[in-house]
Design a protein around this motif. Structure first.
Motif, PDB file in Angstrom:
ATOM      1  N   SER A  15       5.781   0.118   4.589  1.00 31.40           N
ATOM      2  CA  SER A  15       6.573  -1.017   5.041  1.00 31.40           C
ATOM      3  C   SER A  15       7.307  -0.589   6.298  1.00 31.40           C
ATOM      4  O   SER A  15       7.809   0.528   6.369  1.00 31.40           O
ATOM      5  N   ARG A  16       7.370  -1.429   7.270  1.00 25.96           N
ATOM      6  CA  ARG A  16       8.110  -1.123   8.495  1.00 25.96           C
ATOM      7  C   ARG A  16       9.587  -1.440   8.353  1.00 25.96           C
ATOM      8  O   ARG A  16      10.395  -1.010   9.150  1.00 25.96           O
ATOM      9  N   GLU A  17       9.962  -2.215   7.333  1.00 21.23           N
ATOM     10  CA  GLU A  17      11.347  -2.662   7.203  1.00 21.23           C
ATOM     11  C   GLU A  17      12.158  -1.887   6.167  1.00 21.23           C
ATOM     12  O   GLU A  17      13.369  -1.771   6.286  1.00 21.23           O
ATOM     13  N   PRO A  38       0.848  -1.200   0.000  1.00 14.68           N
ATOM     14  CA  PRO A  38       0.000   0.000   0.000  1.00 14.68           C
ATOM     15  C   PRO A  38       0.881   1.246   0.000  1.00 14.68           C
ATOM     16  O   PRO A  38       2.019   1.211   0.473  1.00 14.68           O
ATOM     17  N   ILE A  39       0.344   2.326  -0.516  1.00 19.28           N
ATOM     18  CA  ILE A  39       1.095   3.577  -0.518  1.00 19.28           C
ATOM     19  C   ILE A  39       0.387   4.622   0.325  1.00 19.28           C
ATOM     20  O   ILE A  39      -0.818   4.552   0.548  1.00 19.28           O
ATOM     21  N   VAL A  40       1.173   5.569   0.778  1.00 20.52           N
ATOM     22  CA  VAL A  40       0.671   6.701   1.532  1.00 20.52           C
ATOM     23  C   VAL A  40       1.135   7.947   0.796  1.00 20.52           C
ATOM     24  O   VAL A  40       2.315   8.085   0.486  1.00 20.52           O
ATOM     25  N   ARG A  41       0.213   8.828   0.485  1.00 18.53           N
ATOM     26  CA  ARG A  41       0.573  10.066  -0.214  1.00 18.53           C
ATOM     27  C   ARG A  41       0.902  11.128   0.824  1.00 18.53           C
ATOM     28  O   ARG A  41       0.130  11.395   1.733  1.00 18.53           O
ATOM     29  N   VAL A  42       2.071  11.754   0.653  1.00 14.44           N
ATOM     30  CA  VAL A  42       2.584  12.682   1.654  1.00 14.44           C
ATOM     31  C   VAL A  42       3.018  13.986   0.990  1.00 14.44           C
ATOM     32  O   VAL A  42       3.669  13.987  -0.054  1.00 14.44           O
ATOM     33  N   LEU A  43       2.668  15.083   1.629  1.00 13.88           N
ATOM     34  CA  LEU A  43       3.145  16.403   1.245  1.00 13.88           C
ATOM     35  C   LEU A  43       4.092  16.864   2.342  1.00 13.88           C
ATOM     36  O   LEU A  43       3.707  16.945   3.513  1.00 13.88           O
ATOM     37  N   LEU A  99      10.416  13.358   4.551  1.00 12.94           N
ATOM     38  CA  LEU A  99       9.724  12.118   4.191  1.00 12.94           C
ATOM     39  C   LEU A  99      10.437  10.922   4.807  1.00 12.94           C
ATOM     40  O   LEU A  99       9.819  10.052   5.410  1.00 12.94           O
ATOM     41  N   LYS A 100      11.742  10.877   4.617  1.00 16.10           N
ATOM     42  CA  LYS A 100      12.538   9.750   5.119  1.00 16.10           C
ATOM     43  C   LYS A 100      12.542   9.709   6.642  1.00 16.10           C
ATOM     44  O   LYS A 100      12.346   8.657   7.247  1.00 16.10           O
ATOM     45  N   TYR A 101      12.747  10.829   7.261  1.00 18.52           N
ATOM     46  CA  TYR A 101      12.850  10.873   8.714  1.00 18.52           C
ATOM     47  C   TYR A 101      11.552  10.413   9.391  1.00 18.52           C
ATOM     48  O   TYR A 101      11.576   9.805  10.450  1.00 18.52           O
ATOM     49  N   ASN A 102      10.419  10.693   8.787  1.00 21.86           N
ATOM     50  CA  ASN A 102       9.125  10.415   9.401  1.00 21.86           C
ATOM     51  C   ASN A 102       8.393   9.214   8.803  1.00 21.86           C
ATOM     52  O   ASN A 102       7.263   8.929   9.196  1.00 21.86           O
ATOM     53  N   TRP A 103       8.978   8.471   7.894  1.00 22.53           N
ATOM     54  CA  TRP A 103       8.261   7.456   7.120  1.00 22.53           C
ATOM     55  C   TRP A 103       7.600   6.366   7.957  1.00 22.53           C
ATOM     56  O   TRP A 103       6.572   5.833   7.570  1.00 22.53           O
ATOM     57  N   ARG A 104       8.145   6.045   9.090  1.00 19.57           N
ATOM     58  CA  ARG A 104       7.529   4.982   9.904  1.00 19.57           C
ATOM     59  C   ARG A 104       6.250   5.450  10.598  1.00 19.57           C
ATOM     60  O   ARG A 104       5.512   4.647  11.152  1.00 19.57           O
TER      61      ARG A 104
END
Length: 181
Positions: free
Chosen positions: A31-33, A6-11, A165-170
């Motif tokens: 994905s958690r991994e 699944p995807i999550v759309r993020v601004l 995006l990367k820092y908060n992705w989880r």
């Protein structure tokens, strides 16, 4: 990109008081991994501009949230947090998205493992895809590449928004998996 997750759309928005505001719209695979991110669009808005600076930034964010069915809005809070939350335009879309206030930029962007420099491995191992199918997509990608190559000597507004995006992705969870009570 397999399309299996699944995807999550993020601004993501990295504002600046004097230079440029960086805006990135992306699909992040859930994905958690493993972090995988598909940049859909990026924008660089001049902070001190005739079209309103922060007002233009807020209107641009509201337009993107409405047009692209955004799930999460990640905002580098810095000194703009109170202004941003108090802006009437924010009220028009804050209930349509989950808001994540990124409050630790000053100390976290320099972190050895999770800081801005951590994006280099993600770029190298192709954890990002970038728009390239048309002239505008290639221009957006070129702006990000230019910032990455010139960091830390040049402004990095789009790169900073990408890092948010990367820092908060989880923290990103697809709407279909959010349990409401």
């Amino acid at each position: 990109w397999t399309g299996a997750l699944p995807i999550v759309r993020v601004l993501a928005v990295a504002p600046s008081p004097t230079k440029f505001h960086g805006i990135v719209l992306a699909d992040v695979e859930y994905s958690r991994e493993d972090f995988r991110c598909h940049i859909l669009a990026s924008y660089r808005l001049q902070a001190q501009s005739e079209d309103g600076g922060l007002t233009h930034l807020m209107k641009t964010c509201a337009d993107i949230v409405s047009a692209y069915n955004v799930d999460y809005f990640v905002f580098e809070e810095s000194g703009f947090g109170n202004w941003f939350r108090g802006d009437p335009t924010f009220a028009t879309f804050k209930d349509k998205v989950s808001v994540i206030y990124h409050r630790t930029t000053g100390k976290s962007k320099g972190h050895d493992e999770y800081g801005l420099q951590s994006l280099s491995a993600d770029f190298e191992f192709q954890h990002f895809t970038f728009p390239s199918g048309d002239t505008r997509g290639r221009e957006m990608t070129a702006m990000l590449v230019e910032e990455a190559l010139n960091w830390p000597d040049e402004p990095t507004d789009i790169l900073m928004a990408t890092w948010l995006l990367k820092y908060n992705w989880r923290k990103f969870i697809p709407r279909s998996q959010i349990v409401t009570q």
